[in-house]
Write an enzyme that holds these catalytic residues in place. Structure first.
Site, PDB file in Angstrom:
ATOM      1  N   ASN A  16     -13.106  -3.409   2.214  1.00  0.00           N
ATOM      2  CA  ASN A  16     -14.130  -2.366   2.316  1.00  0.00           C
ATOM      3  C   ASN A  16     -15.041  -2.399   1.096  1.00  0.00           C
ATOM      4  OD1 ASN A  16     -13.011  -1.280   4.729  1.00  0.00           O
ATOM      5  ND2 ASN A  16     -11.474  -0.163   3.535  1.00  0.00           N
ATOM      6  N   HIS A  67     -10.122  -5.360  -3.389  1.00  0.00           N
ATOM      7  CA  HIS A  67      -8.790  -5.560  -2.794  1.00  0.00           C
ATOM      8  C   HIS A  67      -8.926  -5.961  -1.345  1.00  0.00           C
ATOM      9  CE1 HIS A  67      -9.904  -1.310  -2.459  1.00  0.00           C
ATOM     10  NE2 HIS A  67      -9.289  -1.315  -1.288  1.00  0.00           N
ATOM     11  N   HIS A  74      -6.940  -5.875   2.148  1.00  0.00           N
ATOM     12  CA  HIS A  74      -5.801  -5.318   2.883  1.00  0.00           C
ATOM     13  C   HIS A  74      -5.238  -6.411   3.797  1.00  0.00           C
ATOM     14  CE1 HIS A  74      -6.846  -0.905   2.306  1.00  0.00           C
ATOM     15  NE2 HIS A  74      -8.026  -1.441   2.065  1.00  0.00           N
ATOM     16  N   ASP A  99       0.852  -1.196   0.000  1.00  0.00           N
ATOM     17  CA  ASP A  99       0.000   0.000   0.000  1.00  0.00           C
ATOM     18  C   ASP A  99       0.882   1.239   0.000  1.00  0.00           C
ATOM     19  OD1 ASP A  99      -3.232   0.491   0.991  1.00  0.00           O
ATOM     20  OD2 ASP A  99      -1.829   2.181   1.075  1.00  0.00           O
ATOM     21  N   ILE A 100       0.497   2.228  -0.758  1.00  0.00           N
ATOM     22  CA  ILE A 100       1.286   3.459  -0.899  1.00  0.00           C
ATOM     23  C   ILE A 100       1.246   4.299   0.388  1.00  0.00           C
ATOM     24  CG2 ILE A 100      -0.499   5.052  -1.786  1.00  0.00           C
ATOM     25  CD1 ILE A 100       1.520   5.760  -4.038  1.00  0.00           C
ATOM     26  N   GLY A 120     -15.416   3.098   3.720  1.00  0.00           N
ATOM     27  CA  GLY A 120     -13.991   3.415   3.587  1.00  0.00           C
ATOM     28  C   GLY A 120     -13.369   3.014   2.269  1.00  0.00           C
ATOM     29  N   GLN A 121     -14.192   2.510   1.327  1.00  0.00           N
ATOM     30  CA  GLN A 121     -13.613   2.130   0.032  1.00  0.00           C
ATOM     31  C   GLN A 121     -13.308   3.377  -0.795  1.00  0.00           C
ATOM     32  OE1 GLN A 121     -15.987  -0.463  -2.500  1.00  0.00           O
ATOM     33  NE2 GLN A 121     -14.198  -1.053  -3.712  1.00  0.00           N
TER      34      GLN A 121
HETATM   35  P1  5GP Z   1      -9.668   1.320   0.267  1.00  0.00           P
HETATM   36  O1  5GP Z   1      -9.698   2.627   1.017  1.00  0.00           O
HETATM   37  O2  5GP Z   1     -10.377   1.433  -1.072  1.00  0.00           O
HETATM   38  O3  5GP Z   1     -10.104   0.133   1.058  1.00  0.00           O
HETATM   39  O4  5GP Z   1      -8.134   1.037  -0.033  1.00  0.00           O
HETATM   40  C1  5GP Z   1      -7.447   1.612  -1.086  1.00  0.00           C
HETATM   41  C2  5GP Z   1      -5.998   1.600  -0.715  1.00  0.00           C
HETATM   42  O5  5GP Z   1      -5.227   1.851  -1.878  1.00  0.00           O
HETATM   43  C3  5GP Z   1      -5.608   2.672   0.309  1.00  0.00           C
HETATM   44  O6  5GP Z   1      -5.083   2.054   1.472  1.00  0.00           O
HETATM   45  C4  5GP Z   1      -4.574   3.516  -0.435  1.00  0.00           C
HETATM   46  O7  5GP Z   1      -3.515   3.935   0.390  1.00  0.00           O
HETATM   47  C5  5GP Z   1      -4.103   2.587  -1.521  1.00  0.00           C
HETATM   48  N1  5GP Z   1      -3.652   3.253  -2.727  1.00  0.00           N
HETATM   49  C6  5GP Z   1      -4.257   4.299  -3.368  1.00  0.00           C
HETATM   50  N2  5GP Z   1      -3.575   4.635  -4.469  1.00  0.00           N
HETATM   51  C7  5GP Z   1      -2.509   3.774  -4.539  1.00  0.00           C
HETATM   52  C8  5GP Z   1      -1.438   3.628  -5.471  1.00  0.00           C
HETATM   53  O8  5GP Z   1      -1.329   4.346  -6.472  1.00  0.00           O
HETATM   54  N3  5GP Z   1      -0.536   2.649  -5.225  1.00  0.00           N
HETATM   55  C9  5GP Z   1      -0.629   1.836  -4.127  1.00  0.00           C
HETATM   56  N4  5GP Z   1       0.321   0.904  -3.973  1.00  0.00           N
HETATM   57  N5  5GP Z   1      -1.642   1.941  -3.235  1.00  0.00           N
HETATM   58  C10 5GP Z   1      -2.561   2.897  -3.443  1.00  0.00           C
END
Ligand code: 5GP
Ligand code: ZN
Length: 112
Positions: A85, A98, A100, A29-30, A91-92
């Site tokens: 999520n 995906h 986590h 994760d970034i 929180g998505q």
């Molecule tokens: P969500 O909030 O949808 O459950 O998770 C999305 C995740 O993707 C977040 O934890 C966010 O930090 C990660 N993320 C968003 N953009 C990027 C990216 O460009 N590269 C990577 N490796 N992770 C990303």
């Protein structure tokens, strides 16, 4: 399709990959929320867990098996949390399914 994770699958956006096979990709994760924070995704676009049909059960199970393998590989195989999520209010932020994998610190319950 304008999907960030599809672009990572296609190699159009770089990612720090930790696992890859024909159906599944895992990358860091970034914005890590724990010492270990890896995202495990299907290469095929599915918008989120609500889009998973019973026919996708094999793929969904494979995501969890890969998540457990990644956790072991990262040294947190006994204590880790999986989060998936669905929807903005949950929180998505990226609308490509995906999982986590979070580990390396104590987790609180209930989650926020
Ligand atoms: P969500 O909030 O949808 O459950 O998770 C999305 C995740 O993707 C977040 O934890 C966010 O930090 C990660 N993320 C968003 N953009 C990027 C990216 O460009 N590269 C990577 N490796 N992770 C990303
Ligand atoms: Zn996608």
């Amino acid at each position: 399709m304008d999907c960030l994770f599809c672009k990572i699958v296609a190699g159009e956006i770089p990612a720090d990959k930790v696992y890859e096979d024909d159906e599944v990709l895992a990358f860091r994760d970034i914005a890590p929320q724990a010492p270990v924070h890896v995202l495990v995704i299907p290469k095929r676009h599915l918008a989120g867990p609500a889009a998973v049909e019973k026919e996708d059960a094999g793929l969904a199970g494979r995501l969890m098996a890969v998540a457990a393998e990644v956790a072991r590989q990262e040294g947190v195989g006994e204590h880790f949390r999986l989060v998936v999520n669905n929807g903005a209010e949950a929180g998505q932020t990226v609308f490509h399914l995906h999982m986590h994998v979070l580990g390396g610190r104590r987790m609180e319950w209930p989650p926020g």
